[in-house]
Scaffold this active site. Sequence first.
Site, PDB file in Angstrom:
ATOM      1  N   GLU A  35      -5.851  -8.159  -0.962  1.00  0.00           N
ATOM      2  CA  GLU A  35      -6.700  -7.770   0.405  1.00  0.00           C
ATOM      3  C   GLU A  35      -8.204  -7.397  -0.135  1.00  0.00           C
ATOM      4  OE1 GLU A  35      -4.628  -5.008   3.121  1.00  0.00           O
ATOM      5  OE2 GLU A  35      -2.894  -5.976   2.698  1.00  0.00           O
ATOM      6  N   GLU A  51       0.952  -1.160  -0.087  1.00  0.00           N
ATOM      7  CA  GLU A  51       0.075  -0.005  -0.060  1.00  0.00           C
ATOM      8  C   GLU A  51       1.034   1.339   0.073  1.00  0.00           C
ATOM      9  OE1 GLU A  51      -2.962  -0.568   3.274  1.00  0.00           O
ATOM     10  OE2 GLU A  51      -4.076  -1.522   2.066  1.00  0.00           O
TER      11      GLU A  51
HETATM   12  P1  P53 Z   1      -6.987  -2.663   9.448  1.00  0.00           P
HETATM   13  C1  P53 Z   1      -6.209   1.992   5.223  1.00  0.00           C
HETATM   14  C2  P53 Z   1      -7.053   1.935   4.286  1.00  0.00           C
HETATM   15  C3  P53 Z   1      -6.929   0.621   3.473  1.00  0.00           C
HETATM   16  C4  P53 Z   1      -6.294  -0.301   3.950  1.00  0.00           C
HETATM   17  O1  P53 Z   1      -6.925  -2.531   7.666  1.00  0.00           O
HETATM   18  C5  P53 Z   1      -5.341  -0.218   4.904  1.00  0.00           C
HETATM   19  C6  P53 Z   1      -5.466   0.824   5.738  1.00  0.00           C
HETATM   20  C7  P53 Z   1      -4.597   1.118   6.982  1.00  0.00           C
HETATM   21  O2  P53 Z   1      -5.381   0.834   8.117  1.00  0.00           O
HETATM   22  O3  P53 Z   1      -4.577  -1.070   5.316  1.00  0.00           O
HETATM   23  C8  P53 Z   1      -4.434  -2.736   4.838  1.00  0.00           C
HETATM   24  O4  P53 Z   1      -6.410  -3.590  10.059  1.00  0.00           O
HETATM   25  C9  P53 Z   1      -3.301  -3.104   5.153  1.00  0.00           C
HETATM   26  C10 P53 Z   1      -3.454  -4.098   6.206  1.00  0.00           C
HETATM   27  C11 P53 Z   1      -4.568  -4.046   7.267  1.00  0.00           C
HETATM   28  C12 P53 Z   1      -5.835  -4.069   6.502  1.00  0.00           C
HETATM   29  O5  P53 Z   1      -5.729  -3.202   5.234  1.00  0.00           O
HETATM   30  O6  P53 Z   1      -6.874  -1.042   9.892  1.00  0.00           O
HETATM   31  O7  P53 Z   1      -2.472  -3.635   4.046  1.00  0.00           O
HETATM   32  O8  P53 Z   1      -1.985  -4.219   6.871  1.00  0.00           O
HETATM   33  O9  P53 Z   1      -4.441  -4.574   8.313  1.00  0.00           O
HETATM   34  C13 P53 Z   1      -7.087  -3.518   6.981  1.00  0.00           C
HETATM   35  O10 P53 Z   1      -8.703  -2.859   9.563  1.00  0.00           O
END
Ligand code: P53
Length: 476
Positions: free
Chosen positions: A374, A176
């Site tokens: 993801e 990211e």
């Molecule tokens: P969490 C922001 C926006 C989109 C994805 O996020 C993001 C974030 C940062 O929080 O992070 C990604 O755990 C990231 C993972 C993360 C996952 O999305 O905040 O690549 O490490 O855990 C979900 O709910």
Amino acid sequence: MSGFKADFLWGGAVAAHQLEGGWQEGGKGVSVADVMTAGAHGVPREITDGVLPGKNYPNHDAIDFYHRYKEDIKLFAEMGFKCFRTSIAWTRIFPNGDELEPNEAGLQFYDDLFDECLKYNIEPVITLSHFEMPYHLVKKYGGWRNREVIAFFVRFANAVFTRYRSKVKYWMTFNEINNQANYNEDFAPFTNSGVKYQPGEDREVIMYQAAHYELVASALAVEAGHKINPDFKIGCMIAMCPIYPLTCDPNDMMMSVVAMHRRYWFTDVHVRGYYPQHLLNYFARRDFKLDITDEDLQILTRGCVDYIGFSYYMSFATKATEDNPQLDYDETKSLVKNPYVKASDWGWQIDPVGLRYSLNYFYDHYQLPLFIVENGFGAIDQLGSDGVVDDQYRIEYLHNHIREMKKAVVEDGVDLMGYTPWGCIDLVSAGTGEMKKRYGFIYVDKDNEGNGTLARSRKKSFWWYQDVIKQNGDNI
Ligand code: P53
């Protein structure tokens, strides 16, 4: 074509710092994730000056995957995973980041982990830098604001490419990388780039400088990786939150175009090997003086990625305002609520069609294979009296997204390599540090305060996803 290709990479995704724990084992150094406390929705995680006594650092122990990975991979195999995406904790290999030689105990841990995956024919998909750079590089060098960090990263990349050249085929460089477009909050600059801002600094120009060094480092890694093993597939990793115009007012449309420029130019550089003209014009207008050398520009052309990995959770919306005639984009101010979609308990707007849109956006722009690395629904789960979490809401979220992903493949002809839902086993949230924000098919008995047995149990979604994989998505 009737559906997904026969070798479609169904799997799940995690990152080392969010599940391994064992933060001081096997000679591991302190990472940026080790100095972040737990927050909550609307309560930012505190970034402390080193590890301080009396604070709650949820990544230190996480879900203890470091000791339990065999049990967990067995469950992934039971679901039928074809691949497993995780990261290599940089601090297990180079504890401080600036050593000349890698740490053997760290290398051995990932050898064992990858062997365990391969035992079940699960293909490892590996991110090099996922919010876990050595904290020493922050303290001594200022993180990625310093050109010297390029060499440290490339040394790390070379060490793991060489060591795992016959075990790992799919790689990504920076997770990211474009989160830092949100430079006015402290989280993304620190997690992406180890950048801590001083009061009064011009945050935006520092972000562009750090991102430039990362893009050069990424290109050098891609070039080196292809030499070490020509069969490697090395991708970038973009946080895709498409930014819609709030209305069909042409000014809103144009605002969305410029907002997309500011959030997604990173992909252009990764894929094409040069900066888009709109960004060079923007640098000139803002009079940004960046350290971008001719040699850097050469390097960028030699290290273009093989595929685009991206995360997709939500979409954004924006609108033009009279006080912003040049359509400048500030992620803390420029986004508005989309009245057509609902949001999760953490305010993330749920938009399955946005995934089809995103796949088309990337494929129209770049014609490269795509990999959804993801996607998922962070929610509060309740363990039922039968010991099973009935997470129908998660099944619905994933079902709706897979359906749109299938349309992109079947109807729109997008070349999609695979799909790895986020947090396939419950883990520590990156954004908030909570355990309560769960994504898994597998429940882990641990709460926000760190209490729990760490026992693993299958949620209802476990058997649902097992069936999706078995039928290669034909039931969606
Ligand atoms: P969490 C922001 C926006 C989109 C994805 O996020 C993001 C974030 C940062 O929080 O992070 C990604 O755990 C990231 C993972 C993360 C996952 O999305 O905040 O690549 O490490 O855990 C979900 O709910």
